[in-house]
Design a protein around this motif. Structure first.
Motif, PDB file in Angstrom:
ATOM      1  N   ASN A  73       0.785  -1.035   0.073  1.00  0.00           N
ATOM      2  CA  ASN A  73      -0.162  -0.079   0.076  1.00  0.00           C
ATOM      3  C   ASN A  73       0.797   1.088   0.095  1.00  0.00           C
ATOM      4  O   ASN A  73       2.080   1.254   0.129  1.00  0.00           O
ATOM      5  N   ARG A  74       0.281   2.456   0.046  1.00  0.00           N
ATOM      6  CA  ARG A  74       1.222   3.732  -0.318  1.00  0.00           C
ATOM      7  C   ARG A  74       1.596   3.981   1.313  1.00  0.00           C
ATOM      8  O   ARG A  74       0.603   4.057   2.278  1.00  0.00           O
ATOM      9  N   ASN A  75       2.660   3.903   1.233  1.00  0.00           N
ATOM     10  CA  ASN A  75       3.366   4.122   2.869  1.00  0.00           C
ATOM     11  C   ASN A  75       2.760   5.658   3.340  1.00  0.00           C
ATOM     12  O   ASN A  75       3.212   6.570   2.590  1.00  0.00           O
ATOM     13  N   PRO A  76       2.764   5.838   4.624  1.00  0.00           N
ATOM     14  CA  PRO A  76       2.673   7.068   4.998  1.00  0.00           C
ATOM     15  C   PRO A  76       4.167   7.573   5.429  1.00  0.00           C
ATOM     16  O   PRO A  76       5.123   6.730   5.588  1.00  0.00           O
ATOM     17  N   ALA A  77       4.146   8.940   5.309  1.00  0.00           N
ATOM     18  CA  ALA A  77       5.498   9.449   5.667  1.00  0.00           C
ATOM     19  C   ALA A  77       5.731   9.262   7.303  1.00  0.00           C
ATOM     20  O   ALA A  77       4.767   9.389   8.134  1.00  0.00           O
ATOM     21  N   VAL A  78       7.029   9.348   7.539  1.00  0.00           N
ATOM     22  CA  VAL A  78       7.373   9.125   8.886  1.00  0.00           C
ATOM     23  C   VAL A  78       8.351  10.179   9.480  1.00  0.00           C
ATOM     24  O   VAL A  78       8.743  10.376  10.590  1.00  0.00           O
ATOM     25  N   GLY A  79       8.356  11.230   8.493  1.00  0.00           N
ATOM     26  CA  GLY A  79       9.015  12.549   8.964  1.00  0.00           C
ATOM     27  C   GLY A  79       9.231  13.486   7.614  1.00  0.00           C
ATOM     28  O   GLY A  79       8.961  13.077   6.622  1.00  0.00           O
ATOM     29  N   LEU A  80      10.033  14.578   7.942  1.00  0.00           N
ATOM     30  CA  LEU A  80       9.857  15.505   6.756  1.00  0.00           C
ATOM     31  C   LEU A  80      11.736  16.288   6.804  1.00  0.00           C
ATOM     32  O   LEU A  80      12.173  16.229   7.821  1.00  0.00           O
ATOM     33  N   PHE A  81      12.038  16.519   5.712  1.00  0.00           N
ATOM     34  CA  PHE A  81      13.247  17.016   5.434  1.00  0.00           C
ATOM     35  C   PHE A  81      13.042  18.532   5.445  1.00  0.00           C
ATOM     36  O   PHE A  81      12.168  18.960   4.131  1.00  0.00           O
ATOM     37  N   LEU A  82      13.371  19.520   5.847  1.00  0.00           N
ATOM     38  CA  LEU A  82      13.658  20.850   5.738  1.00  0.00           C
ATOM     39  C   LEU A  82      14.853  21.178   5.164  1.00  0.00           C
ATOM     40  O   LEU A  82      15.861  21.022   5.811  1.00  0.00           O
ATOM     41  N   GLN A  83      14.716  21.977   4.265  1.00  0.00           N
ATOM     42  CA  GLN A  83      15.995  22.229   3.715  1.00  0.00           C
ATOM     43  C   GLN A  83      16.000  23.810   3.466  1.00  0.00           C
ATOM     44  O   GLN A  83      15.097  24.579   2.955  1.00  0.00           O
ATOM     45  N   LEU A  84      17.316  24.643   3.750  1.00  0.00           N
ATOM     46  CA  LEU A  84      17.524  26.014   3.382  1.00  0.00           C
ATOM     47  C   LEU A  84      17.428  26.275   2.272  1.00  0.00           C
ATOM     48  O   LEU A  84      17.904  25.418   1.172  1.00  0.00           O
ATOM     49  N   SER A  85      17.086  27.606   1.729  1.00  0.00           N
ATOM     50  CA  SER A  85      17.145  27.859   0.152  1.00  0.00           C
ATOM     51  C   SER A  85      18.480  27.803  -0.367  1.00  0.00           C
ATOM     52  O   SER A  85      19.439  27.843   0.706  1.00  0.00           O
ATOM     53  N   HIS A 101      20.851  10.718   5.768  1.00  0.00           N
ATOM     54  CA  HIS A 101      20.540   9.973   4.463  1.00  0.00           C
ATOM     55  C   HIS A 101      20.470  10.985   3.473  1.00  0.00           C
ATOM     56  O   HIS A 101      19.926  10.682   2.434  1.00  0.00           O
ATOM     57  N   LEU A 102      21.022  12.344   3.381  1.00  0.00           N
ATOM     58  CA  LEU A 102      21.168  13.090   2.151  1.00  0.00           C
ATOM     59  C   LEU A 102      22.537  13.295   1.866  1.00  0.00           C
ATOM     60  O   LEU A 102      23.257  13.738   2.729  1.00  0.00           O
ATOM     61  N   PRO A 103      22.815  13.308   0.592  1.00  0.00           N
ATOM     62  CA  PRO A 103      24.265  13.375   0.405  1.00  0.00           C
ATOM     63  C   PRO A 103      24.560  14.994   0.243  1.00  0.00           C
ATOM     64  O   PRO A 103      23.720  15.720   0.430  1.00  0.00           O
ATOM     65  N   SER A 104      26.048  15.253   0.604  1.00  0.00           N
ATOM     66  CA  SER A 104      26.158  16.948   0.674  1.00  0.00           C
ATOM     67  C   SER A 104      26.238  17.494  -0.714  1.00  0.00           C
ATOM     68  O   SER A 104      26.436  16.929  -1.713  1.00  0.00           O
ATOM     69  N   GLY A 105      25.987  18.874  -0.475  1.00  0.00           N
ATOM     70  CA  GLY A 105      25.878  19.600  -1.418  1.00  0.00           C
ATOM     71  C   GLY A 105      24.951  19.380  -2.735  1.00  0.00           C
ATOM     72  O   GLY A 105      24.967  19.475  -3.886  1.00  0.00           O
ATOM     73  N   VAL A 106      23.621  18.976  -2.199  1.00  0.00           N
ATOM     74  CA  VAL A 106      22.548  18.923  -3.030  1.00  0.00           C
ATOM     75  C   VAL A 106      21.236  19.711  -2.649  1.00  0.00           C
ATOM     76  O   VAL A 106      21.171  20.159  -1.473  1.00  0.00           O
ATOM     77  N   ARG A 107      20.315  19.818  -3.579  1.00  0.00           N
ATOM     78  CA  ARG A 107      19.258  20.567  -3.158  1.00  0.00           C
ATOM     79  C   ARG A 107      17.994  19.405  -3.451  1.00  0.00           C
ATOM     80  O   ARG A 107      17.903  18.894  -4.803  1.00  0.00           O
ATOM     81  N   ILE A 108      16.972  19.336  -2.549  1.00  0.00           N
ATOM     82  CA  ILE A 108      15.769  18.609  -2.985  1.00  0.00           C
ATOM     83  C   ILE A 108      14.870  19.372  -3.747  1.00  0.00           C
ATOM     84  O   ILE A 108      14.580  20.526  -3.205  1.00  0.00           O
ATOM     85  N   LEU A 109      14.243  18.745  -4.537  1.00  0.00           N
ATOM     86  CA  LEU A 109      13.321  19.386  -5.604  1.00  0.00           C
ATOM     87  C   LEU A 109      12.215  18.770  -5.325  1.00  0.00           C
ATOM     88  O   LEU A 109      10.883  19.513  -5.417  1.00  0.00           O
ATOM     89  N   GLN A 110      12.048  17.430  -4.766  1.00  0.00           N
ATOM     90  CA  GLN A 110      10.613  16.818  -4.820  1.00  0.00           C
ATOM     91  C   GLN A 110      10.727  15.420  -4.151  1.00  0.00           C
ATOM     92  O   GLN A 110      11.763  14.992  -4.400  1.00  0.00           O
ATOM     93  N   SER A 111       9.828  15.012  -3.245  1.00  0.00           N
ATOM     94  CA  SER A 111       9.917  13.683  -2.822  1.00  0.00           C
ATOM     95  C   SER A 111       8.567  13.190  -3.348  1.00  0.00           C
ATOM     96  O   SER A 111       7.586  13.713  -3.414  1.00  0.00           O
ATOM     97  N   CYS A 112       8.683  11.920  -3.758  1.00  0.00           N
ATOM     98  CA  CYS A 112       7.559  11.285  -4.058  1.00  0.00           C
ATOM     99  C   CYS A 112       7.508   9.559  -3.810  1.00  0.00           C
ATOM    100  O   CYS A 112       8.407   8.668  -4.471  1.00  0.00           O
ATOM    101  N   ASN A 113       6.910   9.206  -3.042  1.00  0.00           N
ATOM    102  CA  ASN A 113       6.483   7.896  -2.640  1.00  0.00           C
ATOM    103  C   ASN A 113       8.014   7.026  -2.407  1.00  0.00           C
ATOM    104  O   ASN A 113       8.081   5.987  -2.736  1.00  0.00           O
ATOM    105  N   GLY A 114       8.612   7.716  -1.571  1.00  0.00           N
ATOM    106  CA  GLY A 114      10.044   6.915  -1.178  1.00  0.00           C
ATOM    107  C   GLY A 114      11.202   7.446  -1.697  1.00  0.00           C
ATOM    108  O   GLY A 114      12.250   7.062  -1.442  1.00  0.00           O
ATOM    109  N   LEU A 115      11.024   8.092  -3.166  1.00  0.00           N
ATOM    110  CA  LEU A 115      12.183   8.330  -3.695  1.00  0.00           C
ATOM    111  C   LEU A 115      12.382   9.988  -3.730  1.00  0.00           C
ATOM    112  O   LEU A 115      11.303  10.817  -3.466  1.00  0.00           O
TER     113      LEU A 115
END
Length: 394
Positions: A62-74, A104-118
């Motif tokens: 089934n569609r898994n619920p989120a267990v947390g959030l990543f908040l990222q600086l601009s 669990h996030l590599p260095s020097g990147v910007r998150i654009l979108q999260s979608c069902n685990g990816l």
């Protein structure tokens, strides 16, 4: 006779192996994802069994619920230190260990979108031919770099939006939807990358639009671009049918000179919108009908009790109707299996708060380090990126 005996023995061995795999699979499906990932190191056989897409689908039927959030600086706040991980992880269950998630996030990147685990990310350091985009699984720490599409007839194109479409309950593969504008005119086109074919293909004829394509949300088999201001278009692109259509008008009912980023996001296969404009703490959570017949009011939320407990939310205590009145952002709407399990994740000065929509109770999730600045947010104008545990391959 000997040949028949050998054939019978081989058949029996295959049946035994299959029964062992079935039993092993049943055991692994009952373990935490953290343990399952570690067991990939037991042997090549275990590695291939756990890495098989069909096992991933069994693990997440089934569609898994989120267990947390990543908040990222601009990106403006990163300075010259591109190796700085400018994000904060906010667990929805603070009492549970988050050591498995913190780095669990590599260095020097910007998150654009999260979608069902990816997650769809891009590098902060850009080369001459633009930033590097990649799909990342924060649970397995595996990533796949996206190839750059060929330019059409040598015409220079500008990326106006790039989004991830992934639905593991339906397919093993993901797609990347990129909206590009041609510098020669004001038209747009959509090209799509498939992880199955490892190639880009044009999916639409050139079109004109006043929509903003920088913050798309995947839901109901389509990427949705919402006009959250009220003066442009709202569109959705169905990834399977390649249809590009208008979304029903958003329920913007409050007019004021105060402008604040509205909330627009998906949770457990529900698409939500919250009008955040105006000096108020009484909000309405809207949900879009699956047949696109319109938006309906799902929840009414009164955050007055949160303001009383956290007076730093008041912008001007002497005149609460001045300008926006209160400082907070809705970082996520998280749906539970039952309505009473649904909650808002709020960012207020100095902390993150979980607010139960039905019971109207709230609790602190994270206290940010450092001095609390009156009427100031640590991560302003940054939405939360949902973390969903998954072992799906990228």
């Amino acid at each position: 006779m000997e040949t028949q005996l050998q054939s019978s023995q081989q058949t029996k061995s295959a049946e035994i192996a299959a029964s062992i795999d079935y039993l092993l699979t049943e055991i692994l499906l009952r373990l935490p994802i953290k343990s399952v990932i570690r067991f990939k190191l037991v042997s090549k056989h275990w590695f291939h069994l756990i890495s098989d897409p069909s096992f991933c689908q069994l693990l997440n039927p089934n569609r898994n619920p989120a267990v947390g959030l990543f908040l990222q600086l601009s990106t403006a706040n990163f300075g010259e230190d591109h190796q700085y991980n400018g994000y904060e992880f906010v667990p929805f269950h603070p009492n549970k260990s988050t050591e498995f998630i913190k780095d669990h996030l590599p260095s020097g990147v910007r998150i654009l979108q999260s979608c069902n685990g990816l997650m769809l990310c891009c590098s902060l350091i850009t080369a001459n031919n633009g930033p590097e985009y990649f799909v990342y699984n924060p649970t397995t720490k595996k990533l796949s770099i996206l190839p750059k599409p060929d330019q059409t007839n040598g015409i220079s194109e500008t990326i106006r939006g790039i989004n991830l479409a992934f639905e593991p309950v339906k397919a093993f593969h993901y797609k990347i939807v990129s909206v590009r504008s041609l510098e020669s005119d004001s038209s747009f086109k959509i090209i799509v990358y498939s992880s199955e074919t490892h190639s880009w293909q044009e999916q639409s004829h050139p079109f004109t639009s006043a929509a903003s394509f920088d913050k798309g949300v995947y839901w109901n088999g389509a990427i949705h671009w919402m006009d959250t201001v009220g003066n442009a278009e709202s569109l959705y692109f169905n990834v399977a049918t390649k249809a590009l259509r208008n979304t029903p008008s958003l329920p913007l009912t409050y007019t004021t000179r105060c402008k604040r980023d509205n909330y627009f996001g998906e949770s457990c296969d529900h698409l939500h919108f919250i009008d955040m404009r105006g000096p108020r703490v009484k909000l309405v959570v809207y949900e879009l009908e699956r047949d696109y017949s319109g938006w309906f009011m799902k929840y009414q939320v009164d955050l007055s009790a949160v303001v009383v407990a956290n007076p730093t939310m008041a912008l001007r205590r002497g005149n609460p109707m001045f300008w926006c009145g209160f400082v907070f952002e809705v970082s996520a709407v998280i749906r539970g299996e039952e309505d009473e399990d649904s909650f808002l994740v709020l960012q207020i000065p100095g902390k993150m708060v979980r607010f139960n929509i039905v019971h109207k109770t709230f609790e602190d999730l994270v206290d940010f380090d450092g001095r609390v600045v009156w009427s100031s947010l640590k991560f302003p104008n940054v939405g939360g990126f949902q973390y969903i545990q998954s072992i799906c391959c990228v």
